[in-house]
Design a protein around this motif. Structure first.
Motif, mmCIF file in Angstrom:
data_model
loop_
_atom_site.group_PDB
_atom_site.id
_atom_site.type_symbol
_atom_site.label_atom_id
_atom_site.label_comp_id
_atom_site.label_asym_id
_atom_site.label_seq_id
_atom_site.Cartn_x
_atom_site.Cartn_y
_atom_site.Cartn_z
ATOM 1 N N VAL A 155 0.878 -1.179 0.000
ATOM 2 C CA VAL A 155 0.000 0.000 0.000
ATOM 3 C C VAL A 155 0.905 1.214 0.000
ATOM 4 O O VAL A 155 1.423 1.621 1.061
ATOM 5 C CB VAL A 155 -0.942 0.002 1.226
ATOM 6 C CG1 VAL A 155 -1.879 1.203 1.163
ATOM 7 C CG2 VAL A 155 -1.734 -1.309 1.309
ATOM 8 N N ASP A 160 -4.141 4.394 -2.601
ATOM 9 C CA ASP A 160 -4.157 2.927 -2.713
ATOM 10 C C ASP A 160 -4.976 2.311 -1.589
ATOM 11 O O ASP A 160 -5.714 1.342 -1.801
ATOM 12 C CB ASP A 160 -2.726 2.385 -2.650
ATOM 13 C CG ASP A 160 -1.902 2.796 -3.859
ATOM 14 O OD1 ASP A 160 -2.523 3.121 -4.898
ATOM 15 O OD2 ASP A 160 -0.664 2.779 -3.756
ATOM 16 N N SER A 163 -8.647 3.001 -2.247
ATOM 17 C CA SER A 163 -9.092 2.201 -3.394
ATOM 18 C C SER A 163 -9.318 0.749 -2.982
ATOM 19 O O SER A 163 -10.307 0.117 -3.379
ATOM 20 C CB SER A 163 -8.050 2.264 -4.513
ATOM 21 O OG SER A 163 -8.438 1.432 -5.598
#
Length: 774
Positions: A155, A160, A163
């Protein structure tokens, strides 16, 4: 789990004893025709239609229960089976609903959500869910997500993390059974099928022309239109889409899934919902809706096929009389086969009536010789190439005779398929394929049912998109229809072919072969009980089959009736009370109304069976099919070029579809009577007006010789259909025969969107469905 018997009784408005007894009989190996005809007391007089509907639903629910068991076991193995979920699964009545419930627990491939969970983002997703409530205190998503940034876990940024959390929530939302069920229903209610021609094909260059710019509501698209769209798509001619209002979908999802007023959370959820629907739900739901509509269209199309096949199989027989069968042809000549009164092949000749005058004279002499030699009473002429010309030739020959056989044009659809089949080769191994075809044409006139059962129903030409529908379901339904027709009429045990015997209740292909072998070795059956001497035909098979097998001129007159041997003692008692010997069954009709049924009721035989017995004794050995009629084509009208608007003709219905009926008027090209032209009133179901094999009078509306399209009307005013004596009839005393059983009416089709009417134009329909006779 479900109480299937009780559920069936409720769903089908039946009493519990009807369901229980019918299912018990099925489990005992009884067939639908046998149960419907000889076990009326046990089922409360359920018809074949009711029984088949009951057994089909029973099979569905049984499969559903088995699937529930495997799903519950799979979820329990995961340790995720709750009491609430078990109750929901156990209460399911539809497979789609069951699979929706199982979807969150179904093993999946390595999805984006699974990868996010591997990165440790599931707790972030749960945190975001907790913030999606009206009472949650505001918190910064970016600050919370920052805690999950870790290069070790992959990550790399806050984006990120968010998401990944979104992927987890999207998969969870997309798996919700309630949302999927609502959206599926939404697409079915409001969706629109749209099609266009692929590429830059010129207008009028494809058989799918009417679908160049086409729209139809999903909920009301006619089955034949949908099947045409799918066929065009399969053939690469059409682009077919299912359109809907995506904004309405997003609004609904937001109303169900967003519960906070916090702008940041709402924005996150809106983006997540859009991704979830477009990536995880849209394609699968569209596919499911297309499949649902395809299944509905298949069922509708198969129902039409069933109805047409039933009418064709139950067409009136001309009778077992010496017959001359002619398979017409120009260059290769006409193949002529003589058959005796049992349908046995006698001899074969080839004639050339359409070549020179000398050959025509020779052909006439040959036909006269065959007519006289075999005492011919019927002449069957195939309606393919050279059919009308051969019919004219035969009429010329008959004018010179004092004793004139009756000449009839016979629909030869599928005759070529039969003549090359293993069945035909086994029957006539030493005969040419053309001879077999002529024989089949002749036998079709004598007894359509006995001959047509030898041919795959899909080759007979009465189906609608038959190659596009579910082939397994189609075969089952058509086999059921053939079985129903064969047992409705009954079978002559001493003349029936193996193919015909196979459809008799309780008789397998092996037993049918053994019956034929026994008949060949021992001669004709003289007693139904002798069936028990046939190899592999035991008491159960005898029980199921005996009532449907007839023996003419046997030892017991009842063997030529539909009275089952198990009821012979009742007939004997009735005969004794009426003082009428069994050898004089024809005398029962005069005294039958004086019989007191209650006197003969027993623990196993009630009024329904006794009523059937008395009805049979009133007209013993009768053929239940209608009186034979045939069309007389107009002289001088042999080609499509001979047709003019306004011309009134007699013809035969060859096929009935949702949109109208096709009629053979003797020009090698069927004309179409659109549903709007069938009657002077609104017609929702063409089968309510016409049926395959019916003789009708029509008026020519329009002729397009170039495209071979013929538009016809049955709105004739003073002219009438074949329900009145407009057609030629053979002198067969059958006025008292009951009418052929008619199929149930189909529901009225709903209308399409205004810009594209439900019913296609006559021109378009004939371009798609019109049949040219070869």
């Amino acid at each position: 789990m479900l109480n299937i018997s009780q559920l069936l009784a409720t769903e089908l408005s039946l009493q519990s004893f009807q369901v229980t007894n019918a299912l018990e009989l099925l489990a005992e190996g009884a067939t639908v025709p046998f149960i419907a005809r000889y076990r009326k007391e046990r089922t409360g007089e359920m018809t074949e239609t009711h029984l088949r509907g009951l057994f089909e639903r029973f099979a569905y629910l049984t499969e559903l229960e088995e699937r529930k068991g495997s799903i519950l076991a799979a979820i329990a193995q995961q340790g995720k089976l709750t009491d609430e979920l078990q109750v929901k699964i156990s209460a399911c009545l539809q497979k789609t609903e069951l699979e929706d419930l199982y979807l969150p627990y179904r093993p999946k491939r390595r999805t984006r959500a699974a990868i996010a969970k591997e990165k440790g983002l599931e707790s972030l997703a749960e945190l975001i869910k907790s913030l999606n409530t009206p009472i949650a205190k505001p918190r910064s998503l970016e600050e919370e997500a920052a805690r999950y940034v870790s290069s070790e876990r992959g990550v790399l940024a806050i984006a990120d993390a968010l998401s990944g959390a979104s992927d987890i929530l999207a998969e969870e939302m997309a798996d919700k059974a309630t949302l999927r069920a609502y959206l599926r229903d939404f697409l079915l209610r409001t969706g629109v099928f749209t099609s266009r021609i692929k590429g830059d094909q010129a207008e009028g260059s494809t058989k799918f022309e009417m679908y160049r710019q086409y729209q139809a509501a999903v909920k009301s698209i006619p089955s034949h239109n949908l099947l045409a769209l799918y066929r065009g798509e399969t053939e690469g001619v059409l682009d077919v889409t299912l359109d809907f209002d995506e904004q309405t979908v997003q609004t609904y999802l937001a109303s169900q899934e967003i519960h906070t007023k916090q702008p940041e959370i709402r924005s996150f959820y809106q983006a997540m919902l859009k991704d979830a629907f477009n990536r995880l739900m849209k394609n699968s739901l569209l596919s499911e809706v297309r499949t649902i509509k395809k299944q509905e269209a298949d069922i509708e199309s198969i129902k039409t096929f069933e109805a047409n096949l039933r009418e064709l199989l139950l067409s009136s027989p001309a009778g077992m009389k010496p017959t001359l069968a002619i398979d017409p042809g120009f260059r290769t000549g006409c193949k002529v086969s003589a058959l005796d009164q049992t349908g046995q092949f006698l001899e074969y000749q080839t004639i050339f009536p359409h070549q020179s005058a000398n050959q025509r004279n020779q052909a006439a002499q040959t036909v006269k010789h065959l007519l006289e030699k075999h005492q011919i009473e019927l002449i069957a002429i195939g309606n393919g190439t050279a059919g009308r010309e051969t019919d004219d030739f035969v009429k010329e020959v008959l004018k010179t005779l004092d004793k004139k056989p009756i000449a009839v044009m016979v629909n030869e659809s599928g005759a070529s398929i039969y003549s090359a089949s293993p069945v035909a080769i086994a029957e006539f191994p030493d005969q040419d394929i053309t001879v077999r075809g002529a024989i089949s044409i002749g036998r079709r006139l004598q007894d359509p049912l006995a001959e047509l059962v030898k041919i795959d129903p899909k080759s007979i030409g009465v189906g609608q998109y038959q190659h596009d529908v579910d082939q397994k379901l189609l075969k089952k339904k058509l086999d059921d229809t053939v079985e129903s027709c064969v047992n409705y009429v009954g079978v002559d045990l001493n003349t029936a072919s193996k193919e015909l015997l196979t459809f008799v209740s309780g008789i397998s292909a092996a037993i049918a072969n053994n019956i034929i072998a026994y008949r060949n070795d021992h001669g004709a059956f003289r007693d139904r009980r002798h069936l028990l001497k046939v190899a592999k035909l035991g008491p159960k098979a005898f029980e199921q089959a005996a009532g449907f097998l007839r023996i003419r001129d046997g030892k017991n007159p009842l063997d030529n009736t539909a009275v089952h041997p198990e009821s012979y003692h009742l007939v004997e008692a009735i005969a004794a009370d009426l003082n009428v010997p069994l050898t004089q069954l024809d005398q029962f009709a005069e005294k039958i109304k004086t019989v007191n049924l209650k006197k003969y009721i027993t623990d196993t035989v009630g009024e329904p069976t006794l009523r059937d017995i008395l009805a049979e004794l009133e007209k013993p050995g009768r053929d239940p099919r209608a009186e034979f009629k045939y069309a007389t084509f107009m002289d001088g009208v042999k080609e499509i070029s001979d047709l003019k608007p306004g011309l009134e003709l007699e013809g035969v219905i060859t096929n009935v579809a949702n949109f109208g009926a096709f009629v053979d008027i003797g020009v090698h090209q069927d004309g179409l009577v659109h549903v709007s032209q069938l009657a002077d009133r609104f017609v929702s179901d063409p089968t309510q007006i016409v049926k395959v094999g019916q003789v009708v009078k029509v008026r020519v509306l329009e002729v397009n010789e170039q495209l071979k399209r013929i538009s016809l009307s049955m709105k004739l005013g003073e002219m009438k259909s074949s329900e009145n004596p407009v057609s030629s009839q053979l002198p067969i005393p059958a006025k008292d025969r009951p009418p052929t059983a008619k199929p149930q009416a189909k529901p009225q089709p709903q209308t399409q969107l205004k810009q594209h009417p439900t019913s296609p134009t006559l021109e378009d329909l004939q371009a798609k469905f019109g049949k040219k006779r070869s």
